[in-house]
Motif scaffolding. Structure first.
Motif, PDB file in Angstrom:
ATOM      1  N   LEU A 199       0.843  -1.192   0.000  1.00 37.86           N
ATOM      2  CA  LEU A 199       0.000   0.000   0.000  1.00 37.86           C
ATOM      3  C   LEU A 199       0.882   1.248   0.000  1.00 37.86           C
ATOM      4  O   LEU A 199       2.002   1.189   0.493  1.00 37.86           O
ATOM      5  CB  LEU A 199      -0.923  -0.026   1.214  1.00 37.86           C
ATOM      6  N   PRO A 200       0.404   2.358  -0.553  1.00 41.08           N
ATOM      7  CA  PRO A 200      -0.917   2.564  -1.139  1.00 41.08           C
ATOM      8  C   PRO A 200      -1.053   1.941  -2.527  1.00 41.08           C
ATOM      9  O   PRO A 200      -0.073   1.811  -3.245  1.00 41.08           O
ATOM     10  CB  PRO A 200      -1.014   4.088  -1.222  1.00 41.08           C
ATOM     11  N   ALA A 201      -2.309   1.566  -2.859  1.00 38.71           N
ATOM     12  CA  ALA A 201      -2.574   0.918  -4.148  1.00 38.71           C
ATOM     13  C   ALA A 201      -4.029   1.156  -4.550  1.00 38.71           C
ATOM     14  O   ALA A 201      -4.851   1.555  -3.721  1.00 38.71           O
ATOM     15  CB  ALA A 201      -2.305  -0.580  -4.039  1.00 38.71           C
ATOM     16  N   MET A 202      -4.296   0.907  -5.829  1.00 37.57           N
ATOM     17  CA  MET A 202      -5.651   1.015  -6.389  1.00 37.57           C
ATOM     18  C   MET A 202      -6.151  -0.372  -6.750  1.00 37.57           C
ATOM     19  O   MET A 202      -5.439  -1.134  -7.418  1.00 37.57           O
ATOM     20  CB  MET A 202      -5.598   1.882  -7.658  1.00 37.57           C
ATOM     21  N   LEU A 203      -7.354  -0.721  -6.318  1.00 39.73           N
ATOM     22  CA  LEU A 203      -7.982  -1.977  -6.711  1.00 39.73           C
ATOM     23  C   LEU A 203      -9.233  -1.672  -7.529  1.00 39.73           C
ATOM     24  O   LEU A 203     -10.041  -0.829  -7.133  1.00 39.73           O
ATOM     25  CB  LEU A 203      -8.389  -2.795  -5.479  1.00 39.73           C
ATOM     26  N   LEU A 204      -9.379  -2.338  -8.663  1.00 38.61           N
ATOM     27  CA  LEU A 204     -10.612  -2.216  -9.449  1.00 38.61           C
ATOM     28  C   LEU A 204     -11.370  -3.524  -9.272  1.00 38.61           C
ATOM     29  O   LEU A 204     -10.868  -4.585  -9.655  1.00 38.61           O
ATOM     30  CB  LEU A 204     -10.304  -2.001 -10.930  1.00 38.61           C
ATOM     31  N   VAL A 205     -12.566  -3.458  -8.672  1.00 35.15           N
ATOM     32  CA  VAL A 205     -13.243  -4.681  -8.270  1.00 35.15           C
ATOM     33  C   VAL A 205     -14.322  -5.101  -9.262  1.00 35.15           C
ATOM     34  O   VAL A 205     -14.946  -4.292  -9.925  1.00 35.15           O
ATOM     35  CB  VAL A 205     -13.849  -4.554  -6.850  1.00 35.15           C
ATOM     36  N   SER A 206     -14.538  -6.421  -9.319  1.00 39.22           N
ATOM     37  CA  SER A 206     -15.579  -7.006 -10.158  1.00 39.22           C
ATOM     38  C   SER A 206     -16.721  -7.471  -9.259  1.00 39.22           C
ATOM     39  O   SER A 206     -16.570  -7.545  -8.031  1.00 39.22           O
ATOM     40  CB  SER A 206     -14.987  -8.166 -10.941  1.00 39.22           C
ATOM     41  N   ASN A 207     -17.851  -7.814  -9.881  1.00 36.24           N
ATOM     42  CA  ASN A 207     -19.032  -8.115  -9.076  1.00 36.24           C
ATOM     43  C   ASN A 207     -18.921  -9.403  -8.269  1.00 36.24           C
ATOM     44  O   ASN A 207     -19.644  -9.597  -7.312  1.00 36.24           O
ATOM     45  CB  ASN A 207     -20.272  -8.165  -9.971  1.00 36.24           C
TER      46      ASN A 207
END
Lengths: 315, 255
Positions: free
Chosen positions: B177-185
């Protein structure tokens, strides 16, 4: 003179049509003054790659990581980032799950335009024009790139290979950096016994009409019986019946199988956007008015459970 | 842990086709006046993931959008689900259509605070489906990004372990971290806010940050109608019993 970099992940699932399509794009953008190189991530484990139609490219390099990197989603951020130095104004790959992670990061680092699901790369007025669907595939969006850098993921039709010859390149080791994102391990998906959607010649897809997660098993069993890959509509993915790597359509994958069987799929525009390249479409739906029938070669109105069960008994 | 969730207002993904048209100058998509809007569905998964981390590991959750006041209802929905703060980065309609300008507005607003330890966004929005803005924000903040995330396995103040979907597997990654997560359903089922949360969210203050989107802009877009549908001569309907239909299905599959 502009430079383009094409990127292809060569694995056991890679089809020769993928080499042909990239070579065709490279040849066509040559008319807009682009010289194209090809960078191959090779995860087959062999020491060289036979690059079909490789003569369409100025340079071809093949790299393999020194340790497991999963599908290369982060490894390629660094490898392509390095290869696509300031002198590269266009990066092209396919619209795969892995590419959708590294490509926008490379694009962001060059303030480049990023096109996720490009269906058409054209040369117009000595520059490139790229087109892809937006708004659930109800609208096409076209960007005239001019002098702008771009990273483009292609999900259009397979293209015929240009004239040229195959070449063989040695695979070189490119170490995976120990950066802020570290691959740990792969865990097989529940349905990974099935055939990958990518490049499948037969696809059995299910939609909301399947009814439940338990009934989804019937789709998987039938697909396995007839050597087909399992596909799904967005609605079935959203219900959690199937992982989104199985999603066919505008926001999922585009497929061009010999036979596509749509079971319990109504035929929303965003789903149809993914199956335009199928040679034959069979639709099974209880609603005779379902819009899937408008694009199906064979229509079967009825209860899919009974029909698929009957088909299973005949096999 | 200090978590920022990025959300976006989008046209209802089930908007009827006849509500969608293209301007005469072909420079914008025009939606019928009675079109409905909603929060981008993957963004609800992003809010849920952040609140899940708040409950399991302790975190402050700030939900952020770049829009006008019409998007406040979606910020309030996230507050009702359990987010602590909401920020609206005021951004005009034209700039919102530009990934670069949207990201610049978000980055400059986030940089006014301290860089969050974790940023979570939906994997893509259902209007453009580009999935670019979160990566531009990550680049602007100088943090790595990973997508599509389908599970969060463990989290500490310094690292997070997640499951990322691949073609035939779920790959575990550890991110510093720090980081970006792009989440799926697949990551979760977003909760329905309780009445108490909804009432509290109604009264909550939404911080409004002005933006001056400058710098890089995207090249102009030109819109055109969708491609024609797959052409077929005629659909051959199979009549008869289920057995007949099953036989036709197998014949089509060369079985």
């Amino acid at each position: 003179m502009k430079n383009a970099l094409f990127v292809l992940h060569n694995s056991a699932d890679t089809r020769s049509s993928e080499f042909a399509t990239l070579a065709a794009i490279a040849t066509s953008i040559g008319n807009a003054g682009y010289s194209s190189d090809l960078l191959i991530l090779d995860t087959t484990g062999s020491s060289s790659v036979n690059v079909k139609h490789g003569s369409a490219f100025r340079n071809v390099t093949a790299v393999a990581p020194d340790k497991a990197v999963g599908d290369g989603a982060d490894y390629l951020v660094h490898i392509v980032g390095k290869a696509a130095s300031a002198a590269v104004s266009l990066v092209v790959g396919f619209g795969t799950i892995s590419n959708r992670n590294w490509a926008p990061q490379v694009a962001a680092s060059f303030s480049a335009e990023f096109v996720t699901a490009c269906e058409l790369i054209e040369v117009a007025d000595n520059a490139l024009r790229v087109t892809g669907p937006v708004m659930g595939a109800m609208v096409q969006k076209t960007l005239s790139l001019g002098d702008r850098n771009a990273v483009v993921l292609y999900s259009g039709e397979n293209l015929a290979a240009p004239e040229g010859t195959d070449i063989v390149v040695e695979v070189s080791r490119e170490p995976a950096e120990q950066g802020a994102v570290r691959f740990v391990a792969s865990e097989a998906l529940p349905d990974s016994g099935g055939i990958p959607l990518r490049g499948a010649s037969k696809v059995i897809s299910g939609g909301l009409g399947i009814g439940s997660g338990e009934k989804w098993r019937l789709i998987e069993e039938f697909a396995a019986k007839v050597n087909a890959a399992v596909g799904a509509s967005r609605a079935a993915v959203e219900m959690g019946w199937v992982p989104s790597s199985r999603q066919v359509g505008f926001s999922g994958q585009k497929v061009s199988p010999d036979v596509y069987v749509a079971v319990g799929i109504s035929g929303a525009v965003h789903h149809l956007a993914g199956i335009g390249g199928a040679k034959k479409i069979v639709a099974i739906n209880k609603d005779p008015e379902a819009s899937i029938f408008k694009i199906a070669d064979v229509g079967i109105v009825g209860d899919y459970e009974q029909i698929v069960a009957a088909a299973m008994r005949k096999l | 842990m200090d978590i920022v969730v990025l959300i976006k207002k989008v046209p209802d993904p089930n908007l009827p086709e006849q509500f969608v048209s293209i301007s005469d100058a072909q420079d914008e998509v025009v939606l019928h006046a009675s079109s409905q809007y909603s929060i981008n569905l993957y963004d609800l998964n992003a809010v849920e993931a952040a609140i899940g981390l708040k409950e399991s590991a302790g975190a402050t959750v700030t939900v952020v959008t770049a829009d006008d006041a019409s998007a406040d209802q979606y910020l309030r929905r996230a507050l009702a689900m359990g987010a602590d703060n909401a920020i609206r980065v005021e951004l005009d309609d034209k700039s919102r259509r530009d990934s670069f300008k949207t990201a610049q507005a978000l980055v400059s607003a986030l940089k006014q605070k301290s860089i969050p330890s974790l940023v979570i966004a939906g994997r893509q929005s259902s209007d453009e489906d580009a999935g670019y803005v979160p990566y531009l924000v990550a680049h602007g903040l100088g943090i790595p990004a990973l997508a599509p995330i389908v599970s969060i396995k463990s989290a500490s103040e310094r690292t997070i372990n997640v499951g990322k979907l691949a073609d035939a597997s779920i790959d575990e990654y550890e991110l510093t971290l720090p980081a970006m997560l792009l989440v799926s359903n697949e990551i979760n089922k977003p909760r329905t806010p309780g009445l108490k949360g909804v009432m509290a969210a109604k009264k909550a203050t939404i911080e409004v940050v002005a933006s001056e989107p400058g710098g890089v802009a995207g090249v102009p877009s030109k819109y055109s109608p969708k491609k024609g549908q797959r052409a077929i001569e005629a659909t051959k309907f199979i009549e008869g019993s289920d057995e007949d239909k099953a036989a036709a299905l197998l014949a089509a599959l060369d079985k």
